[in-house]
Write a protein that holds these residues in place. Structure first.
Motif, PDB file in Angstrom:
ATOM      1  N   LYS A   1       0.866  -1.186   0.000  1.00  0.00           N
ATOM      2  CA  LYS A   1       0.000   0.000   0.000  1.00  0.00           C
ATOM      3  C   LYS A   1       0.899   1.231   0.000  1.00  0.00           C
ATOM      4  CE  LYS A   1      -3.436  -2.860   0.616  1.00  0.00           C
ATOM      5  NZ  LYS A   1      -3.759  -3.624  -0.602  1.00  0.00           N
ATOM      6  N   ASP A   2       0.717   2.083  -0.998  1.00  0.00           N
ATOM      7  CA  ASP A   2       1.545   3.283  -1.084  1.00  0.00           C
ATOM      8  C   ASP A   2       1.334   4.187   0.121  1.00  0.00           C
ATOM      9  OD1 ASP A   2       3.076   5.488  -2.647  1.00  0.00           O
ATOM     10  OD2 ASP A   2       1.240   6.436  -1.894  1.00  0.00           O
ATOM     11  N   ARG A   3       2.441   4.665   0.685  1.00  0.00           N
ATOM     12  CA  ARG A   3       2.339   5.682   1.731  1.00  0.00           C
ATOM     13  C   ARG A   3       3.078   6.947   1.322  1.00  0.00           C
ATOM     14  NH1 ARG A   3       4.748   4.414   6.722  1.00  0.00           N
ATOM     15  NH2 ARG A   3       5.796   2.508   6.060  1.00  0.00           N
ATOM     16  N   ASN A   4       3.753   6.905   0.178  1.00  0.00           N
ATOM     17  CA  ASN A   4       4.578   8.047  -0.212  1.00  0.00           C
ATOM     18  C   ASN A   4       3.783   9.209  -0.802  1.00  0.00           C
ATOM     19  OD1 ASN A   4       6.963   6.811   0.610  1.00  0.00           O
ATOM     20  ND2 ASN A   4       7.191   5.733  -1.339  1.00  0.00           N
ATOM     21  N   ILE A   5       2.702   8.905  -1.528  1.00  0.00           N
ATOM     22  CA  ILE A   5       1.942   9.979  -2.179  1.00  0.00           C
ATOM     23  C   ILE A   5       1.479  11.000  -1.133  1.00  0.00           C
ATOM     24  CG2 ILE A   5      -0.151  10.549  -3.482  1.00  0.00           C
ATOM     25  CD1 ILE A   5       0.056   7.732  -4.790  1.00  0.00           C
TER      26      ILE A   5
ATOM     27  N   THR B   1       9.907  11.115  -8.350  1.00  0.00           N
ATOM     28  CA  THR B   1       9.610   9.698  -8.547  1.00  0.00           C
ATOM     29  C   THR B   1       9.971   8.927  -7.282  1.00  0.00           C
ATOM     30  OG1 THR B   1      11.729   8.754  -9.326  1.00  0.00           O
ATOM     31  CG2 THR B   1      10.438  10.025 -10.925  1.00  0.00           C
ATOM     32  N   THR B   2       9.245   7.825  -7.066  1.00  0.00           N
ATOM     33  CA  THR B   2       9.580   6.928  -5.957  1.00  0.00           C
ATOM     34  C   THR B   2       9.642   5.508  -6.492  1.00  0.00           C
ATOM     35  OG1 THR B   2       7.295   6.426  -5.287  1.00  0.00           O
ATOM     36  CG2 THR B   2       8.296   8.379  -4.326  1.00  0.00           C
ATOM     37  N   GLY B   3      10.637   4.758  -6.017  1.00  0.00           N
ATOM     38  CA  GLY B   3      10.690   3.326  -6.299  1.00  0.00           C
ATOM     39  C   GLY B   3      11.609   2.947  -7.441  1.00  0.00           C
ATOM     40  N   GLY B   4      12.105   1.707  -7.380  1.00  0.00           N
ATOM     41  CA  GLY B   4      12.851   1.126  -8.498  1.00  0.00           C
ATOM     42  C   GLY B   4      14.311   1.503  -8.573  1.00  0.00           C
TER      43      GLY B   4
ATOM     44  N   VAL C   1      11.059   2.841  -0.416  1.00  0.00           N
ATOM     45  CA  VAL C   1      10.849   2.522   1.004  1.00  0.00           C
ATOM     46  C   VAL C   1      10.554   3.836   1.736  1.00  0.00           C
ATOM     47  CG1 VAL C   1      11.928   1.578   3.090  1.00  0.00           C
ATOM     48  CG2 VAL C   1      12.392   0.543   0.854  1.00  0.00           C
ATOM     49  N   PRO C   2       9.395   3.926   2.418  1.00  0.00           N
ATOM     50  CA  PRO C   2       8.956   5.221   2.942  1.00  0.00           C
ATOM     51  C   PRO C   2       9.981   5.965   3.808  1.00  0.00           C
ATOM     52  CG  PRO C   2       7.123   3.706   2.958  1.00  0.00           C
ATOM     53  CD  PRO C   2       8.329   2.905   2.535  1.00  0.00           C
ATOM     54  N   ASP C   3      10.673   5.258   4.714  1.00  0.00           N
ATOM     55  CA  ASP C   3      11.638   5.951   5.581  1.00  0.00           C
ATOM     56  C   ASP C   3      12.774   6.567   4.767  1.00  0.00           C
ATOM     57  OD1 ASP C   3      10.147   5.159   7.683  1.00  0.00           O
ATOM     58  OD2 ASP C   3      11.528   3.639   8.420  1.00  0.00           O
ATOM     59  N   ILE C   4      13.222   5.836   3.746  1.00  0.00           N
ATOM     60  CA  ILE C   4      14.328   6.339   2.924  1.00  0.00           C
ATOM     61  C   ILE C   4      13.838   7.477   2.039  1.00  0.00           C
ATOM     62  CG2 ILE C   4      16.114   5.688   1.262  1.00  0.00           C
ATOM     63  CD1 ILE C   4      15.829   2.801   2.228  1.00  0.00           C
ATOM     64  N   MET C   5      12.625   7.307   1.490  1.00  0.00           N
ATOM     65  CA  MET C   5      12.040   8.366   0.658  1.00  0.00           C
ATOM     66  C   MET C   5      11.944   9.667   1.454  1.00  0.00           C
ATOM     67  SD  MET C   5       9.436  10.420  -0.361  1.00  0.00           S
ATOM     68  CE  MET C   5       8.116   9.913   0.774  1.00  0.00           C
ATOM     69  N   GLN C   6      11.457   9.567   2.693  1.00  0.00           N
ATOM     70  CA  GLN C   6      11.292  10.784   3.507  1.00  0.00           C
ATOM     71  C   GLN C   6      12.627  11.460   3.781  1.00  0.00           C
ATOM     72  OE1 GLN C   6       8.671  10.463   6.995  1.00  0.00           O
ATOM     73  NE2 GLN C   6       7.620   8.826   5.936  1.00  0.00           N
ATOM     74  N   ALA C   7      13.646  10.660   4.073  1.00  0.00           N
ATOM     75  CA  ALA C   7      14.973  11.233   4.325  1.00  0.00           C
ATOM     76  C   ALA C   7      15.480  11.939   3.067  1.00  0.00           C
ATOM     77  CB  ALA C   7      15.941  10.135   4.770  1.00  0.00           C
ATOM     78  N   MET C   8      15.285  11.330   1.903  1.00  0.00           N
ATOM     79  CA  MET C   8      15.743  11.951   0.654  1.00  0.00           C
ATOM     80  C   MET C   8      14.954  13.234   0.358  1.00  0.00           C
ATOM     81  SD  MET C   8      16.403   8.759  -1.925  1.00  0.00           S
ATOM     82  CE  MET C   8      17.834   7.673  -1.715  1.00  0.00           C
ATOM     83  N   LEU C   9      13.652  13.202   0.635  1.00  0.00           N
ATOM     84  CA  LEU C   9      12.810  14.382   0.390  1.00  0.00           C
ATOM     85  C   LEU C   9      13.289  15.555   1.244  1.00  0.00           C
ATOM     86  CD1 LEU C   9      10.282  15.335  -1.169  1.00  0.00           C
ATOM     87  CD2 LEU C   9       8.895  14.550   0.767  1.00  0.00           C
ATOM     88  N   GLU C  10      13.654  15.278   2.481  1.00  0.00           N
ATOM     89  CA  GLU C  10      14.170  16.338   3.355  1.00  0.00           C
ATOM     90  C   GLU C  10      15.520  16.844   2.867  1.00  0.00           C
ATOM     91  OE1 GLU C  10      13.904  15.208   7.516  1.00  0.00           O
ATOM     92  OE2 GLU C  10      11.789  14.721   7.181  1.00  0.00           O
ATOM     93  N   THR C  11      16.355  15.917   2.398  1.00  0.00           N
ATOM     94  CA  THR C  11      17.677  16.314   1.905  1.00  0.00           C
ATOM     95  C   THR C  11      17.560  17.223   0.689  1.00  0.00           C
ATOM     96  OG1 THR C  11      18.634  14.259   2.711  1.00  0.00           O
ATOM     97  CG2 THR C  11      19.878  15.432   1.011  1.00  0.00           C
ATOM     98  N   VAL C  12      16.618  16.936  -0.183  1.00  0.00           N
ATOM     99  CA  VAL C  12      16.529  17.671  -1.444  1.00  0.00           C
ATOM    100  C   VAL C  12      15.770  19.000  -1.297  1.00  0.00           C
ATOM    101  CG1 VAL C  12      14.378  16.778  -2.481  1.00  0.00           C
ATOM    102  CG2 VAL C  12      16.400  17.134  -3.919  1.00  0.00           C
ATOM    103  N   THR C  13      14.988  19.121  -0.245  1.00  0.00           N
ATOM    104  CA  THR C  13      14.111  20.288  -0.099  1.00  0.00           C
ATOM    105  C   THR C  13      14.826  21.640  -0.191  1.00  0.00           C
ATOM    106  OG1 THR C  13      12.371  19.072   1.032  1.00  0.00           O
ATOM    107  CG2 THR C  13      12.484  21.436   1.492  1.00  0.00           C
ATOM    108  N   PRO C  14      15.993  21.821   0.476  1.00  0.00           N
ATOM    109  CA  PRO C  14      16.642  23.143   0.385  1.00  0.00           C
ATOM    110  C   PRO C  14      17.058  23.507  -1.043  1.00  0.00           C
ATOM    111  CG  PRO C  14      17.598  21.829   2.164  1.00  0.00           C
ATOM    112  CD  PRO C  14      16.712  20.915   1.382  1.00  0.00           C
ATOM    113  N   LEU C  15      17.149  22.531  -1.949  1.00  0.00           N
ATOM    114  CA  LEU C  15      17.558  22.796  -3.320  1.00  0.00           C
ATOM    115  C   LEU C  15      16.390  23.209  -4.214  1.00  0.00           C
ATOM    116  CD1 LEU C  15      19.782  19.596  -3.804  1.00  0.00           C
ATOM    117  CD2 LEU C  15      20.464  21.849  -2.918  1.00  0.00           C
ATOM    118  N   LEU C  16      15.149  23.086  -3.724  1.00  0.00           N
ATOM    119  CA  LEU C  16      13.984  23.326  -4.578  1.00  0.00           C
ATOM    120  C   LEU C  16      13.597  24.800  -4.615  1.00  0.00           C
ATOM    121  CD1 LEU C  16      11.777  20.346  -3.307  1.00  0.00           C
ATOM    122  CD2 LEU C  16      13.227  20.396  -5.357  1.00  0.00           C
ATOM    123  N   VAL C  17      13.179  25.251  -5.793  1.00  0.00           N
ATOM    124  CA  VAL C  17      12.541  26.561  -5.911  1.00  0.00           C
ATOM    125  C   VAL C  17      11.107  26.402  -5.411  1.00  0.00           C
ATOM    126  CG1 VAL C  17      11.714  28.304  -7.523  1.00  0.00           C
ATOM    127  CG2 VAL C  17      13.955  27.240  -7.870  1.00  0.00           C
TER     128      VAL C  17
END
Lengths: 245, 245
Positions: free
Chosen positions: A24-28, A71-74, A154-170
């Motif tokens: 069951k997706d939890r990332n969306i 994107t998430t997964g794969g 994997v949700p925990d890894i996705m969340q960590a990556m999302l936080e890491t990338v956030t300061p780079l986003l416009v």
């Protein structure tokens, strides 16, 4: 960047396991909430199978239309992990082992006294021109290429990556929202609510039915980027519905 | 219909509240699991906002490509519920109050001593040529038009509608799956697993990382429509990985 710029995004979930119902997706939901909070408007989500042609078609449609695609997964080490190759194909760039990614994996596996086998090294393959997103959880990095952010599933890894990338986003003006909880079913306020929406075309108004204390009730949600307009719309709606301010 | 026919589907989730993160979708997973169990292969999911042009574009793309499209959300009484109108626009057919739907709503509201107001009557508007899906939970019906199944967004109501419509669906050979749980990270079995996939192109093999008892582990999933081939592939994979049969 001016505060009123609209920045948009799409999410592309890659994985047979979501489409089969096994996982069951939890990332969306996580990405949606996060993007809203930082002023990026999520406009579309697609879930596609582990098939390169499907990933390429969806990614190219989405990256041309929105400011960002997440994107998430794969991105694991097995044969069904084809996201990096598919992203390279979508951008029409070569893919090869990235020395920076290889170094990150070597550090990760050395610390665990494990060998950097060919299967593990596969996770260092990155499209040419991509910037890495460090993976503090399990070593294998994500990456950013153009306006596409490639993350683990994997949700925990996705969340960590999302936080890491956030300061780079416009980011743009955050969409603010106000929820008015009412103890009536939607159908009893639909006429007043619809008329109110017509008076405030700059405020997006939605109504969501639910049971509150076992009785049909509704949440009325007003969304907009101007807090003063939003407050005005809320007060007028409360008055029109004879609710306390 | 022969048992080996492949029947495919897409899900179209309609709703700003999913894209804003306010509501976490639970329908995609429910529909995915259900379709897999009855022999319909879910191939794609899209989530779009409450914007008619977006709904029409997505619906027309999906209904031409897959055997079925299942939509969720946007069939309530308020101004932001535009699914029925959007589906009519996609099929280029008129939309009007359906006498059968009106009768169902009248029965529902009469039993509760409530009036069938214009807002409530709005929920009886159905594209011409559609068949109704009875809503045993809250009165307002879903509908089927062509290969498109239009359902409510509230999970309990969606599930009831999905069960109601299931006997009407053409189904194919159910995709069977076998999961092999191993206590190794994916990277340690990737080479053997990839070689095994190449020997069985008719079996889809996926690997999913997880933590088991706090240690990196993997679930290896084999999927196919022929149970004997699937069992053979499982036994050979167990042998190749030196696992007990």
């Amino acid at each position: 960047m001016p505060d009123d710029k609209i920045v948009t995004a799409a999410v592309l979930v890659i994985g047979d396991e979501i489409l089969s119902g096994r996982t069951k997706d939890r990332n969306i939901g996580t990405i949606a909430t996060h993007l809203t909070s930082i002023g990026i408007q999520l406009r579309e989500v697609r879930v596609v199978p582990d098939v390169e042609a499907e990933i390429v078609t969806a990614l190219n449609a989405l990256r041309r239309r929105y400011s960002y695609v997440f994107t998430t997964g794969g991105i694991g080490p097995t044969h069904d992990d084809i996201t990096a190759d598919s992203v390279a194909a979508a951008f029409d760039v070569p893919i090869a082992v990235d020395p920076r990614a290889k170094a990150q994996l070597a550090t990760y596996y050395n610390a665990r006294k494990l060998e950097l086998t060919p299967a593990r090294l596969r996770m260092a393959r990155v499209p040419t021109g991509a910037e890495l997103i460090e993976n503090k959880v399990s070593g294998a990095p994500g990456f950013v290429i153009g306006n596409v952010v490639v993350m683990a599933g994997v949700p925990d890894i996705m969340q960590a990556m999302l936080e890491t990338v956030t300061p780079l986003l416009v980011t743009g003006a955050p969409l603010q929202s106000i929820t008015i909880e009412i103890d009536q079913p939607e159908s009893e306020i639909a006429a007043v609510f619809g008329a109110h929406q017509r008076r405030y075309p700059d405020i997006t108004m939605g109504s969501y039915p639910l049971l509150r204390h076992g009785q049909p009730a509704s949440d009325l949600v007003l969304r907009g980027i101007d807090p003063e307009r939003l407050k005005l719309a809320e007060l007028e709606l409360r008055a029109a519905l004879r609710l306390p301010k």
